[in-house]
Design a protein around this motif. Structure first.
Motif, PDB file in Angstrom:
ATOM      1  N   LYS A 114     -46.059  -3.130 -76.650  1.00 28.57           N
ATOM      2  CA  LYS A 114     -46.636  -5.053 -76.667  1.00 28.57           C
ATOM      3  C   LYS A 114     -46.546  -5.714 -75.562  1.00 28.57           C
ATOM      4  N   SER A 115     -45.863  -5.239 -74.723  1.00 30.69           N
ATOM      5  CA  SER A 115     -45.746  -6.197 -73.333  1.00 30.69           C
ATOM      6  C   SER A 115     -46.024  -5.596 -72.094  1.00 30.69           C
ATOM      7  N   CYS A 116     -46.618  -4.643 -72.181  1.00 33.44           N
ATOM      8  CA  CYS A 116     -47.661  -4.002 -70.753  1.00 33.44           C
ATOM      9  C   CYS A 116     -49.272  -3.429 -71.710  1.00 33.44           C
ATOM     10  N   ASP A 117     -49.121  -4.073 -73.188  1.00 33.47           N
ATOM     11  CA  ASP A 117     -50.668  -3.094 -74.026  1.00 33.47           C
ATOM     12  C   ASP A 117     -50.578  -1.304 -73.295  1.00 33.47           C
ATOM     13  N   GLY A 118     -49.451  -0.719 -73.047  1.00 31.54           N
ATOM     14  CA  GLY A 118     -49.898   0.921 -72.724  1.00 31.54           C
ATOM     15  C   GLY A 118     -49.716   0.637 -71.225  1.00 31.54           C
ATOM     16  N   ARG A 119     -49.863  -0.396 -70.486  1.00 32.71           N
ATOM     17  CA  ARG A 119     -50.623  -0.390 -69.367  1.00 32.71           C
ATOM     18  C   ARG A 119     -49.634   0.367 -68.383  1.00 32.71           C
ATOM     19  N   THR A 120     -48.184   0.302 -68.795  1.00 34.93           N
ATOM     20  CA  THR A 120     -47.088   0.727 -67.942  1.00 34.93           C
ATOM     21  C   THR A 120     -46.818  -0.102 -66.742  1.00 34.93           C
TER      22      THR A 120
ATOM     23  N   THR B 117     -58.120  -6.181 -65.025  1.00 36.71           N
ATOM     24  CA  THR B 117     -58.258  -6.680 -62.985  1.00 36.71           C
ATOM     25  C   THR B 117     -56.790  -6.261 -63.242  1.00 36.71           C
ATOM     26  N   LEU B 118     -55.901  -7.257 -63.715  1.00 37.16           N
ATOM     27  CA  LEU B 118     -54.755  -7.883 -63.049  1.00 37.16           C
ATOM     28  C   LEU B 118     -53.837  -6.597 -63.134  1.00 37.16           C
ATOM     29  N   ALA B 119     -54.244  -5.524 -63.591  1.00 38.05           N
ATOM     30  CA  ALA B 119     -52.887  -4.512 -64.721  1.00 38.05           C
ATOM     31  C   ALA B 119     -53.475  -3.546 -63.093  1.00 38.05           C
ATOM     32  N   ARG B 120     -54.498  -3.528 -63.392  1.00 40.26           N
ATOM     33  CA  ARG B 120     -55.380  -2.441 -61.747  1.00 40.26           C
ATOM     34  C   ARG B 120     -54.361  -2.618 -60.881  1.00 40.26           C
TER      35      ARG B 120
ATOM     36  N   ASP C 144     -52.353  10.172 -62.316  1.00 38.09           N
ATOM     37  CA  ASP C 144     -51.747   9.781 -63.787  1.00 38.09           C
ATOM     38  C   ASP C 144     -53.131   9.587 -64.523  1.00 38.09           C
ATOM     39  N   ILE C 145     -53.052   9.227 -65.698  1.00 42.95           N
ATOM     40  CA  ILE C 145     -53.992   9.382 -66.635  1.00 42.95           C
ATOM     41  C   ILE C 145     -53.181   8.622 -67.909  1.00 42.95           C
ATOM     42  N   VAL C 146     -53.750   7.646 -67.831  1.00 40.72           N
ATOM     43  CA  VAL C 146     -53.117   6.094 -68.993  1.00 40.72           C
ATOM     44  C   VAL C 146     -53.940   5.659 -69.717  1.00 40.72           C
ATOM     45  N   ASP C 147     -53.812   6.435 -70.679  1.00 36.93           N
ATOM     46  CA  ASP C 147     -54.933   5.911 -72.232  1.00 36.93           C
ATOM     47  C   ASP C 147     -54.937   5.230 -72.208  1.00 36.93           C
ATOM     48  N   MET C 148     -56.842   4.023 -72.455  1.00 34.72           N
ATOM     49  CA  MET C 148     -56.198   2.827 -73.067  1.00 34.72           C
ATOM     50  C   MET C 148     -56.009   1.490 -71.809  1.00 34.72           C
ATOM     51  N   PHE C 149     -56.024   2.321 -70.562  1.00 32.38           N
ATOM     52  CA  PHE C 149     -55.989   1.232 -69.892  1.00 32.38           C
ATOM     53  C   PHE C 149     -56.190  -0.458 -69.572  1.00 32.38           C
ATOM     54  N   ASN C 150     -57.815  -0.052 -69.366  1.00 29.17           N
ATOM     55  CA  ASN C 150     -58.993  -0.998 -69.478  1.00 29.17           C
ATOM     56  C   ASN C 150     -59.421  -1.185 -70.223  1.00 29.17           C
ATOM     57  N   HIS C 151     -59.705  -2.288 -71.637  1.00 29.97           N
ATOM     58  CA  HIS C 151     -59.822  -3.031 -72.004  1.00 29.97           C
ATOM     59  C   HIS C 151     -61.289  -4.233 -71.442  1.00 29.97           C
TER      60      HIS C 151
END
Lengths: 351, 351
Positions: free
Chosen positions: A94-100, A138-141, A284-291
């Protein structure tokens, strides 16, 4: 009734690829929600396939549609029990929403400034297949790029930028140069005005129709590209080929998003083949990164008419995986013009 | 002195692949730490390449080795400044350590029970190329499987299981069946005794040397495989081929780890090619997901003698990415015996 029968029926009714596990994933999603857009999101089944499957389940009395919701019937529940299909369970951090990554690595002033700027952005429009991501995305990217050494001192090309990645990169002050390329006059002037207002001298913006070859001065001039391709296979190739052509050569890297909503796993596989054949490796392939923020033209999407339940989404549902690639063996890519509709194929019709 | 010169020198001295960005990544790591194992971890450069590069940097007065540490000299710092190379910066989410999932989704009793069990496990031994992951890693793997629908109701084969993935899966009570396969008698009897003590009737364990073809009853019998391959290219293929052979067919999935310590990006690319050619699609690659507990035989590793600074690690440093694949188009794979040393190639020599 068996899962195999449903899979075969789908193959008969559709001209598109149906993944072997699409039926199972749809039933998992149906056991966890009765809201159509949550089912789209959780099933990770392309909408073209999902909508036909829901129709089929309805015909066989396995789901009921009423009052804007879609629900497994007793018969449908029994099918799940017999096949040991559990409800979809999210276990994402829940902290990074699965974005690593943790966007706080960018510092609070970059985060606040970016949010202030993005609140004044132009609306997404259908003409250019737009639909932008949340500020957090965008910020996580950009945080991901920082973590991977793709930000500091780099020359970065952003190919199509309704997500304002170029602005977030430039705000960090780390890149040597950021160039955004877009076809939309509104975005060009918005990014241009942000450049002036915030004194972002490392940021520039160019109007360009990606169906045309890149301007010569952009070819071989960048260390990193970022793009969010349209998802027809041909459209995808155009965006990523242009991205690769921007790069200086071996060791450069690229980023893009890819969904399950508009791309079957078979298209994923073809895209992966194309990347490897182009001399790249996938790091890298991070599932569901972009909302993606819901866009205003949802009722005019080609896929709207397929929906068994025509209601509006409650929250973000259109999500994509983040891919990072590194170019090991650059090959010559065609510098050609692409004619016609590069936005649609049988699977890609959501935006 | 240029980065290109250093890259060329490396190519002259080594018989292994050197990625175009290995020099840059090493300098980034050197700017952020003077501890050799942190540099190995942060650079993501194969040890074979990294150690030769550090030697080269030392010869050219760009690094100094003293008192168990390795540090950029003034000349080395200047090289970084000139090439705009910043210190490595971690931006990983501290909550999930960049793994995307929250192990608490498994429930506290599974977590506690697993930790209690694992505290009594056998030591890692070099004979079988062992080196097990942290408890958090094993639990995160199972959480990831839960999130992706690869746990509930599934028949799961764990090919080589010093990480005790089979036990963590079984403790959740969700899989239909979990079978662990290993060559090590100590592990066989440990997993067997856990099965008895905890009444895990869905768990079983089989002694098997993976160089031999799988026993017939395991072929085509599982929905999911999990393996942590040895990283010579041939060894990797053996593990993953055996994994795929366990699967029932289309729609089944597989998991494995892959490092940058023992595998160059070129080997990554060859492995990705092999996966696609085997009929699979890659759905996830999560960087640095797997953290390995330091093993007792570090001074007897083949790579120990390459080290410019012979000190022991302070924390976990050997990490690997988590791959998930889904089988779309199963192909026939060779059911053959592999002879000789499958553990080593020019890049893989750490364990």
């Amino acid at each position: 009734m068996t899962l195999g029968y449903l899979h075969n029926e789908l193959l008969k009714r559709l001209r598109v690829y149906v993944a072997p596990r699409d039926v199972e994933r749809t039933l998992m999603a149906l056991r966890s929600s009765d809201h159509i857009w949550e089912i789209v999101e959780r099933s990770q089944v392309p909408m073209r396939v999902l909508c036909t499957l829901l129709e089929l389940l309805n015909e066989h009395g396995l789901v009921d549609v009423f009052n804007g919701s879609i629900k497994l019937t007793e018969l449908g529940e029994r099918l799940c029990e017999e096949n040991d299909i559990a409800p979809f369970t999210s276990a994402l951090c829940k902290s990074c929403d699965g974005r690593t990554v943790d966007i706080n690595a960018l510092g609070s002033s970059v985060i606040e400034e970016f949010k202030r700027i993005s609140s004044e952005r132009p609306e997404a429009i259908q003409e250019y297949d737009q639909g932008f991501v949340t500020d957090e995305t965008t910020l996580a990217r950009v945080t991901f790029m920082l973590h991977r050494g793709d930000l500091h001192g780099k020359e970065i090309a952003v190919i199509g930028d309704d997500d304002l990645v170029s602005i977030a990169c430039a705000l960090t002050g780390k890149p040597k140069r950021v160039v955004a390329l877009d076809i939309d006059e509104r975005l060009i002037s918005f990014i241009g005005s942000v450049r002036e207002r915030y004194g972002l001298s490392n940021l520039s913006v160019v109007r360009h129709d990606l169906r045309e070859p890149l301007p010569d001065w952009m070819v071989g001039a960048f260390d990193v590209f970022f793009t969010d391709p349209t998802e027809s296979f041909i459209g995808f190739k155009v965006f990523v080929e242009r991205g690769l052509q921007c790069l200086k050569g071996a060791g450069c890297s690229g980023y893009f998003g890819l969904t399950h909503v508009e791309s079957s796993l078979n298209k994923w596989r073809n895209i992966q083949r194309f990347l490897l054949e182009s001399g790249a490796v996938i790091t890298d392939i991070v599932d569901m990164f972009n909302h993606y923020v819901n866009w205003g033209y949802i009722e005019r999407m080609r896929s709207w008419c397929w929906l068994p339940v025509k209601v509006h989404p409650k929250g973000t549902w259109y999500k994509s995986s983040l891919y990072r690639i590194e170019w090991l063996e650059p090959i010559e890519l065609p510098k050609v013009r692409y004619d016609g509709n590069i936005f649609e194929d049988e699977e890609a019709a959501t935006t």
